[in-house]
Design a protein around this motif. Structure first.
Motif, PDB file in Angstrom:
ATOM      1  N   CYS A   1       0.140   5.807  -1.777  1.00 41.21           N
ATOM      2  CA  CYS A   1      -0.670   6.120  -0.591  1.00 41.21           C
ATOM      3  C   CYS A   1      -2.056   6.650  -0.952  1.00 41.21           C
ATOM      4  CB  CYS A   1       0.068   7.118   0.292  1.00 41.21           C
ATOM      5  SG  CYS A   1       1.531   6.392   1.064  1.00 41.21           S
TER       6      CYS A   1
ATOM      7  N   THR B   1      -9.137   2.687   1.942  1.00 40.39           N
ATOM      8  CA  THR B   1      -9.433   2.642   3.372  1.00 40.39           C
ATOM      9  C   THR B   1     -10.656   3.472   3.731  1.00 40.39           C
ATOM     10  OG1 THR B   1      -7.090   2.325   3.877  1.00 40.39           O
ATOM     11  CG2 THR B   1      -8.490   3.100   5.673  1.00 40.39           C
ATOM     12  N   PHE B   2     -10.744   4.679   3.180  1.00 38.20           N
ATOM     13  CA  PHE B   2     -11.788   5.601   3.605  1.00 38.20           C
ATOM     14  C   PHE B   2     -12.992   5.665   2.679  1.00 38.20           C
ATOM     15  CE2 PHE B   2      -7.829   7.218   5.531  1.00 38.20           C
ATOM     16  CZ  PHE B   2      -8.173   7.014   6.857  1.00 38.20           C
TER      17      PHE B   2
ATOM     18  N   CYS C   1       0.807  -1.222   0.000  1.00 38.48           N
ATOM     19  CA  CYS C   1       0.000   0.000   0.000  1.00 38.48           C
ATOM     20  C   CYS C   1       0.837   1.267   0.000  1.00 38.48           C
ATOM     21  CB  CYS C   1      -0.946   0.010   1.188  1.00 38.48           C
ATOM     22  SG  CYS C   1      -2.340  -1.110   0.960  1.00 38.48           S
TER      23      CYS C   1
ATOM     24  N   CYS D   1      -4.244   3.705  -1.429  1.00 40.55           N
ATOM     25  CA  CYS D   1      -4.460   3.088  -0.118  1.00 40.55           C
ATOM     26  C   CYS D   1      -5.481   3.879   0.701  1.00 40.55           C
ATOM     27  CB  CYS D   1      -3.141   2.985   0.629  1.00 40.55           C
ATOM     28  SG  CYS D   1      -3.278   2.160   2.226  1.00 40.55           S
ATOM     29  N   CYS D   2      -5.342   5.195   0.717  1.00 42.34           N
ATOM     30  CA  CYS D   2      -6.289   6.033   1.466  1.00 42.34           C
ATOM     31  C   CYS D   2      -7.692   5.934   0.886  1.00 42.34           C
ATOM     32  CB  CYS D   2      -5.819   7.484   1.473  1.00 42.34           C
ATOM     33  SG  CYS D   2      -4.392   7.756   2.538  1.00 42.34           S
ATOM     34  N   CYS D   3      -7.788   5.937  -0.432  1.00 41.48           N
ATOM     35  CA  CYS D   3      -9.093   5.806  -1.079  1.00 41.48           C
ATOM     36  C   CYS D   3      -9.728   4.466  -0.713  1.00 41.48           C
ATOM     37  CB  CYS D   3      -8.956   5.949  -2.592  1.00 41.48           C
ATOM     38  SG  CYS D   3     -10.527   5.921  -3.483  1.00 41.48           S
TER      39      CYS D   3
END
Length: 90
Positions: free
Chosen positions: A12, A19-20, A8, A15-17
């Motif tokens: 990043c 995750t959130f 990830c 990864c953030c997309c």
């Protein structure tokens, strides 16, 4: 695959997309592949992508990865799509 399942930190933003806003990432992947938005996180999508680009693996491994690490699976596909776009081979 151009990145590992758990890589990830190589992108990043993806990864953030994932995750959130996981549904958003699934729709991005499906849109990139000209498929229905509801299919972005499916085993079939992973298998389709893998076979389209001759990535080693099997339907069994796709199923296991999608069942146990779905978010990582979709992030991996999106990272691979982004890299292929940068290389002009997507």
């Amino acid at each position: 695959w151009q990145t590992g399942l758990m890589d990830c930190c190589t992108d990043c933003g993806v990864c953030c997309c994932g995750t959130f806003c996981f549904p958003c990432l699934c729709c991005q992947v499906a849109g990139d592949m000209n498929e229905c938005c509801l299919c972005g996180s499916s085993v079939a999508m992973r298998t389709l992508y893998r076979t389209r680009y001759n990535i080693p693996g099997s339907i069994c491994s796709d199923c296991c990865i999608s069942c146990w690490c779905l978010m990582c699976s979709v992030c991996q596909i999106k990272r691979d799509i982004n890299r292929r776009k940068e290389l002009g081979i997507f």
